[in-house]
Design a protein around this motif. Sequence first.
Motif, PDB file in Angstrom:
ATOM      1  N   VAL A 285       0.834  -1.197   0.000  1.00 26.14           N
ATOM      2  CA  VAL A 285       0.000   0.000   0.000  1.00 26.14           C
ATOM      3  C   VAL A 285       0.872   1.251   0.000  1.00 26.14           C
ATOM      4  N   ARG A 286       1.911   1.262   0.800  1.00 32.08           N
ATOM      5  CA  ARG A 286       2.794   2.432   0.843  1.00 32.08           C
ATOM      6  C   ARG A 286       3.476   2.661  -0.510  1.00 32.08           C
ATOM      7  N   GLN A 287       3.844   1.580  -1.170  1.00 29.63           N
ATOM      8  CA  GLN A 287       4.461   1.715  -2.494  1.00 29.63           C
ATOM      9  C   GLN A 287       3.466   2.238  -3.521  1.00 29.63           C
ATOM     10  N   ALA A 288       2.215   1.785  -3.442  1.00 28.58           N
ATOM     11  CA  ALA A 288       1.182   2.296  -4.351  1.00 28.58           C
ATOM     12  C   ALA A 288       0.974   3.791  -4.126  1.00 28.58           C
ATOM     13  N   ASN A 289       0.988   4.195  -2.870  1.00 36.52           N
ATOM     14  CA  ASN A 289       0.810   5.611  -2.552  1.00 36.52           C
ATOM     15  C   ASN A 289       1.986   6.431  -3.092  1.00 36.52           C
ATOM     16  N   ARG A 290       3.178   5.892  -2.951  1.00 36.50           N
ATOM     17  CA  ARG A 290       4.365   6.573  -3.478  1.00 36.50           C
ATOM     18  C   ARG A 290       4.279   6.686  -4.998  1.00 36.50           C
ATOM     19  N   ARG A 291       3.797   5.639  -5.627  1.00 35.22           N
ATOM     20  CA  ARG A 291       3.661   5.646  -7.085  1.00 35.22           C
ATOM     21  C   ARG A 291       2.683   6.730  -7.540  1.00 35.22           C
ATOM     22  N   ALA A 292       1.636   6.925  -6.762  1.00 34.06           N
ATOM     23  CA  ALA A 292       0.653   7.964  -7.088  1.00 34.06           C
ATOM     24  C   ALA A 292       1.287   9.345  -7.048  1.00 34.06           C
ATOM     25  N   VAL A 293       2.089   9.609  -6.016  1.00 32.37           N
ATOM     26  CA  VAL A 293       2.745  10.911  -5.881  1.00 32.37           C
ATOM     27  C   VAL A 293       3.779  11.104  -6.988  1.00 32.37           C
ATOM     28  N   LEU A 294       4.530  10.059  -7.293  1.00 34.54           N
ATOM     29  CA  LEU A 294       5.542  10.159  -8.338  1.00 34.54           C
ATOM     30  C   LEU A 294       4.912  10.366  -9.711  1.00 34.54           C
ATOM     31  N   ALA A 295       3.709   9.852  -9.903  1.00 33.13           N
ATOM     32  CA  ALA A 295       3.016  10.056 -11.183  1.00 33.13           C
ATOM     33  C   ALA A 295       2.733  11.539 -11.397  1.00 33.13           C
ATOM     34  N   TRP A 296       2.319  12.229 -10.331  1.00 31.50           N
ATOM     35  CA  TRP A 296       2.123  13.684 -10.413  1.00 31.50           C
ATOM     36  C   TRP A 296       3.441  14.361 -10.751  1.00 31.50           C
ATOM     37  N   ARG A 297       4.510  13.962 -10.067  1.00 32.09           N
ATOM     38  CA  ARG A 297       5.821  14.587 -10.305  1.00 32.09           C
ATOM     39  C   ARG A 297       6.238  14.428 -11.761  1.00 32.09           C
ATOM     40  N   ARG A 298       6.146  13.205 -12.286  1.00 34.76           N
ATOM     41  CA  ARG A 298       6.568  12.966 -13.664  1.00 34.76           C
ATOM     42  C   ARG A 298       5.721  13.756 -14.651  1.00 34.76           C
ATOM     43  N   ARG A 299       4.421  13.757 -14.408  1.00 34.00           N
ATOM     44  CA  ARG A 299       3.519  14.466 -15.321  1.00 34.00           C
ATOM     45  C   ARG A 299       3.896  15.947 -15.421  1.00 34.00           C
ATOM     46  N   PHE A 300       4.028  16.600 -14.287  1.00 30.86           N
ATOM     47  CA  PHE A 300       4.271  18.041 -14.315  1.00 30.86           C
ATOM     48  C   PHE A 300       5.731  18.385 -14.592  1.00 30.86           C
ATOM     49  N   GLN A 301       6.650  17.484 -14.268  1.00 30.56           N
ATOM     50  CA  GLN A 301       8.036  17.747 -14.656  1.00 30.56           C
ATOM     51  C   GLN A 301       8.155  17.732 -16.177  1.00 30.56           C
ATOM     52  N   ASP A 302       7.442  16.825 -16.839  1.00 25.66           N
ATOM     53  CA  ASP A 302       7.432  16.820 -18.311  1.00 25.66           C
ATOM     54  C   ASP A 302       6.885  18.144 -18.849  1.00 25.66           C
ATOM     55  N   VAL A 303       5.822  18.651 -18.200  1.00 25.80           N
ATOM     56  CA  VAL A 303       5.245  19.934 -18.607  1.00 25.80           C
ATOM     57  C   VAL A 303       6.283  21.045 -18.493  1.00 25.80           C
ATOM     58  N   PHE A 304       6.988  21.088 -17.356  1.00 27.63           N
ATOM     59  CA  PHE A 304       7.935  22.178 -17.124  1.00 27.63           C
ATOM     60  C   PHE A 304       9.222  22.014 -17.935  1.00 27.63           C
ATOM     61  N   ASP A 305       9.625  20.768 -18.195  1.00 23.93           N
ATOM     62  CA  ASP A 305      10.786  20.557 -19.059  1.00 23.93           C
ATOM     63  C   ASP A 305      10.496  21.066 -20.475  1.00 23.93           C
ATOM     64  N   GLU A 306       9.298  20.773 -20.963  1.00 20.41           N
ATOM     65  CA  GLU A 306       8.896  21.274 -22.277  1.00 20.41           C
ATOM     66  C   GLU A 306       8.838  22.801 -22.279  1.00 20.41           C
ATOM     67  N   LEU A 307       8.340  23.338 -21.185  1.00 18.41           N
ATOM     68  CA  LEU A 307       8.233  24.792 -21.061  1.00 18.41           C
ATOM     69  C   LEU A 307       9.616  25.449 -21.085  1.00 18.41           C
TER      70      LEU A 307
ATOM     71  N   GLU B  56      11.845  19.452 -11.221  1.00 19.36           N
ATOM     72  CA  GLU B  56      11.271  18.416 -10.348  1.00 19.36           C
ATOM     73  C   GLU B  56      10.632  19.062  -9.122  1.00 19.36           C
ATOM     74  N   ALA B  57      11.340  20.008  -8.514  1.00 17.41           N
ATOM     75  CA  ALA B  57      10.796  20.703  -7.348  1.00 17.41           C
ATOM     76  C   ALA B  57       9.559  21.515  -7.731  1.00 17.41           C
ATOM     77  N   LEU B  58       9.584  22.123  -8.916  1.00 20.01           N
ATOM     78  CA  LEU B  58       8.432  22.892  -9.373  1.00 20.01           C
ATOM     79  C   LEU B  58       7.241  21.972  -9.622  1.00 20.01           C
ATOM     80  N   ALA B  59       7.504  20.780 -10.158  1.00 22.06           N
ATOM     81  CA  ALA B  59       6.442  19.798 -10.353  1.00 22.06           C
ATOM     82  C   ALA B  59       5.841  19.386  -9.017  1.00 22.06           C
ATOM     83  N   ASP B  60       6.696  19.164  -8.019  1.00 22.55           N
ATOM     84  CA  ASP B  60       6.196  18.812  -6.677  1.00 22.55           C
ATOM     85  C   ASP B  60       5.383  19.946  -6.073  1.00 22.55           C
ATOM     86  N   MET B  61       5.706  21.174  -6.461  1.00 17.30           N
ATOM     87  CA  MET B  61       4.987  22.336  -5.939  1.00 17.30           C
ATOM     88  C   MET B  61       3.507  22.289  -6.338  1.00 17.30           C
ATOM     89  N   ILE B  62       3.216  21.744  -7.523  1.00 19.89           N
ATOM     90  CA  ILE B  62       1.819  21.597  -7.945  1.00 19.89           C
ATOM     91  C   ILE B  62       1.054  20.752  -6.933  1.00 19.89           C
TER      92      ILE B  62
END
Length: 204
Positions: free
Chosen positions: A124-146, A159-165
């Motif tokens: 369960v803890r790993q699934a929860n971590r995966r959920a948070v990392l999915a947000w990080r990857r999604r928005f880091q891709d957005v900001f890298d493109e930006l 990466e930090a900016l993605a976590d800020m979302i």
Amino acid sequence: MAKQTDTRTRIMDIAEAAVLSKGFDATSIEEIVAGAEITKGGFFYHFPDKNALAHALIERHIEVENELFDGLWSRARELSDDPLHTTLIGLRLLAELLEDMPNGHPGCIVATAAYQDRLFDQEVRQANRRAVLAWRRRFQDVFDELCATYPPRDDVDTEALADMIGTVIEGGIVMGKALGEPHMIVGQILLLRQFIRQTFEPRL
């Protein structure tokens, strides 16, 4: 088969509402069983224990979040192919979505599980971590493109900016509940949007 699926979904819907209202620890199998109008055996047929239920709720949360953000950013890209404008439109659409919720955002399964992580096994803890990392990857891709098109005014850790979302959204939910101001999250997202505009918009 459809009936089994409906029962499983009903159990998860009832459990999610209870968990978001009062947490995993205070949500009993007995109240879920009563709400779903099934026997305990019916519950355990679908979920061997609360860990299995929590894991299923997190996995479903990941799917729902992916669909939501895919939809928002797809709509944003339809309105503009400029990466900065797409990002700003996406955040505006997110703010409008949350503003349209009459009682505010109900809460986050991932955050709730994180607060009570000692209740759960490693899966369960790993699934929860995966959920948070999915947000990080999604928005880091957005900001890298930006960054590739709009160099930021100052050095930016994407990466930090993605976590800020995630931090702004989760923090907005918590603060809104604490203050009884369910829509304060909207203002927080719009402030974040302004910060991103000021960080990446070229100087005239």
